[in-house]
Scaffold this motif. Sequence first.
Motif, PDB file in Angstrom:
ATOM      1  N   MET A 130       0.876  -1.174   0.000  1.00 30.99           N
ATOM      2  CA  MET A 130       0.000   0.000   0.000  1.00 30.99           C
ATOM      3  C   MET A 130       0.914   1.224   0.000  1.00 30.99           C
ATOM      4  O   MET A 130       1.892   1.275   0.742  1.00 30.99           O
ATOM      5  CB  MET A 130      -0.877   0.025   1.241  1.00 30.99           C
ATOM      6  N   PHE A 131       0.589   2.204  -0.821  1.00 29.62           N
ATOM      7  CA  PHE A 131       1.336   3.459  -0.875  1.00 29.62           C
ATOM      8  C   PHE A 131       0.464   4.571  -0.298  1.00 29.62           C
ATOM      9  O   PHE A 131      -0.701   4.682  -0.657  1.00 29.62           O
ATOM     10  CB  PHE A 131       1.709   3.809  -2.322  1.00 29.62           C
TER      11      PHE A 131
ATOM     12  N   TYR B 118      -6.157   0.809   8.865  1.00 36.53           N
ATOM     13  CA  TYR B 118      -7.384   0.010   8.817  1.00 36.53           C
ATOM     14  C   TYR B 118      -7.612  -0.502   7.388  1.00 36.53           C
ATOM     15  O   TYR B 118      -7.938  -1.667   7.182  1.00 36.53           O
ATOM     16  CB  TYR B 118      -8.580   0.832   9.290  1.00 36.53           C
ATOM     17  N   GLN B 119      -7.400   0.374   6.419  1.00 38.16           N
ATOM     18  CA  GLN B 119      -7.549  -0.010   5.009  1.00 38.16           C
ATOM     19  C   GLN B 119      -6.530  -1.097   4.649  1.00 38.16           C
ATOM     20  O   GLN B 119      -6.860  -2.070   3.973  1.00 38.16           O
ATOM     21  CB  GLN B 119      -7.363   1.217   4.116  1.00 38.16           C
ATOM     22  N   PHE B 120      -5.292  -0.944   5.126  1.00 39.05           N
ATOM     23  CA  PHE B 120      -4.281  -1.966   4.831  1.00 39.05           C
ATOM     24  C   PHE B 120      -4.640  -3.289   5.509  1.00 39.05           C
ATOM     25  O   PHE B 120      -4.447  -4.361   4.935  1.00 39.05           O
ATOM     26  CB  PHE B 120      -2.878  -1.531   5.263  1.00 39.05           C
ATOM     27  N   LYS B 121      -5.174  -3.242   6.723  1.00 39.47           N
ATOM     28  CA  LYS B 121      -5.550  -4.457   7.445  1.00 39.47           C
ATOM     29  C   LYS B 121      -6.605  -5.223   6.646  1.00 39.47           C
ATOM     30  O   LYS B 121      -6.540  -6.442   6.529  1.00 39.47           O
ATOM     31  CB  LYS B 121      -6.074  -4.074   8.830  1.00 39.47           C
ATOM     32  N   GLN B 122      -7.579  -4.511   6.070  1.00 44.30           N
ATOM     33  CA  GLN B 122      -8.585  -5.162   5.227  1.00 44.30           C
ATOM     34  C   GLN B 122      -7.927  -5.781   3.985  1.00 44.30           C
ATOM     35  O   GLN B 122      -8.286  -6.893   3.577  1.00 44.30           O
ATOM     36  CB  GLN B 122      -9.646  -4.149   4.801  1.00 44.30           C
ATOM     37  N   HIS B 123      -6.971  -5.063   3.411  1.00 47.27           N
ATOM     38  CA  HIS B 123      -6.224  -5.535   2.232  1.00 47.27           C
ATOM     39  C   HIS B 123      -5.463  -6.822   2.581  1.00 47.27           C
ATOM     40  O   HIS B 123      -5.503  -7.801   1.832  1.00 47.27           O
ATOM     41  CB  HIS B 123      -5.277  -4.410   1.792  1.00 47.27           C
ATOM     42  N   LEU B 124      -4.794  -6.836   3.725  1.00 53.97           N
ATOM     43  CA  LEU B 124      -4.051  -8.003   4.192  1.00 53.97           C
ATOM     44  C   LEU B 124      -4.982  -9.200   4.351  1.00 53.97           C
ATOM     45  O   LEU B 124      -4.680 -10.307   3.888  1.00 53.97           O
ATOM     46  CB  LEU B 124      -3.374  -7.686   5.536  1.00 53.97           C
ATOM     47  N   MET B 125      -6.125  -8.978   4.983  1.00 55.09           N
ATOM     48  CA  MET B 125      -7.063 -10.070   5.227  1.00 55.09           C
ATOM     49  C   MET B 125      -7.633 -10.633   3.925  1.00 55.09           C
ATOM     50  O   MET B 125      -7.907 -11.835   3.835  1.00 55.09           O
ATOM     51  CB  MET B 125      -8.168  -9.612   6.180  1.00 55.09           C
ATOM     52  N   LYS B 126      -7.770  -9.796   2.922  1.00 54.05           N
ATOM     53  CA  LYS B 126      -8.252 -10.253   1.609  1.00 54.05           C
ATOM     54  C   LYS B 126      -7.306 -11.310   1.028  1.00 54.05           C
ATOM     55  O   LYS B 126      -7.739 -12.286   0.427  1.00 54.05           O
ATOM     56  CB  LYS B 126      -8.351  -9.053   0.667  1.00 54.05           C
TER      57      LYS B 126
END
Length: 194
Positions: free
Chosen positions: A113-114, A149-157
């Motif tokens: 994520m950037f 929070y956005q990255f955490k959702q990305h990781l979980m995906k």
Amino acid sequence: MAEKEWHTMFLKRNPELSIRKPEPTSLGRVTSFNAQNVEVFFEKLADVMDRYGFTAAEIWNVDETGVSTVLKPNKIVAAKGKRKVGAITSGERGTKVTVVTAVSALGNAVPPMFVFPRKQLKKHFFNGGPPECIGAGNANGWVTDEEFYQFKQHLMKYVKPSIERPILLVLDNHSSHLNVKTLTLAKENGVVML
């Protein structure tokens, strides 16, 4: 500043020294990395590993790094053979784009994520970027509660943790990692944060 001739002779008299470019290291990082903090971390890691028995595929490390568009430390004299040489720098100088990613103990990685120092995120910011990377923008380009929070959702995906199949997420004590919304998301989806 020493004259060039003096400097040349100094290096000849001291062959164990060489000119090196130091890595920028914030004062906060220098003061937080100490024996007591490291010992506490490894005690907590042992407790979590005993409780859950995580495999290498279930252990993930998340970190952010700011890539400065301005600041570059000058070269310094250091001992030859020394692998890393640091220089304390100010975290407030220059424009930064922050990169956030996660890598497992097996070496698998989540697309990064950037975080750009722009209020309006534009699609062309990702031209030539890694496949499936995501981005965000804010006034300073640093990770805030919302971006993490956005990255955490990305990781979980990509990792697909669950209560039945939890993962261990090892991270530093950045304030964005401690947001209630983020901690709740982790707990509800089987992400153990250390």
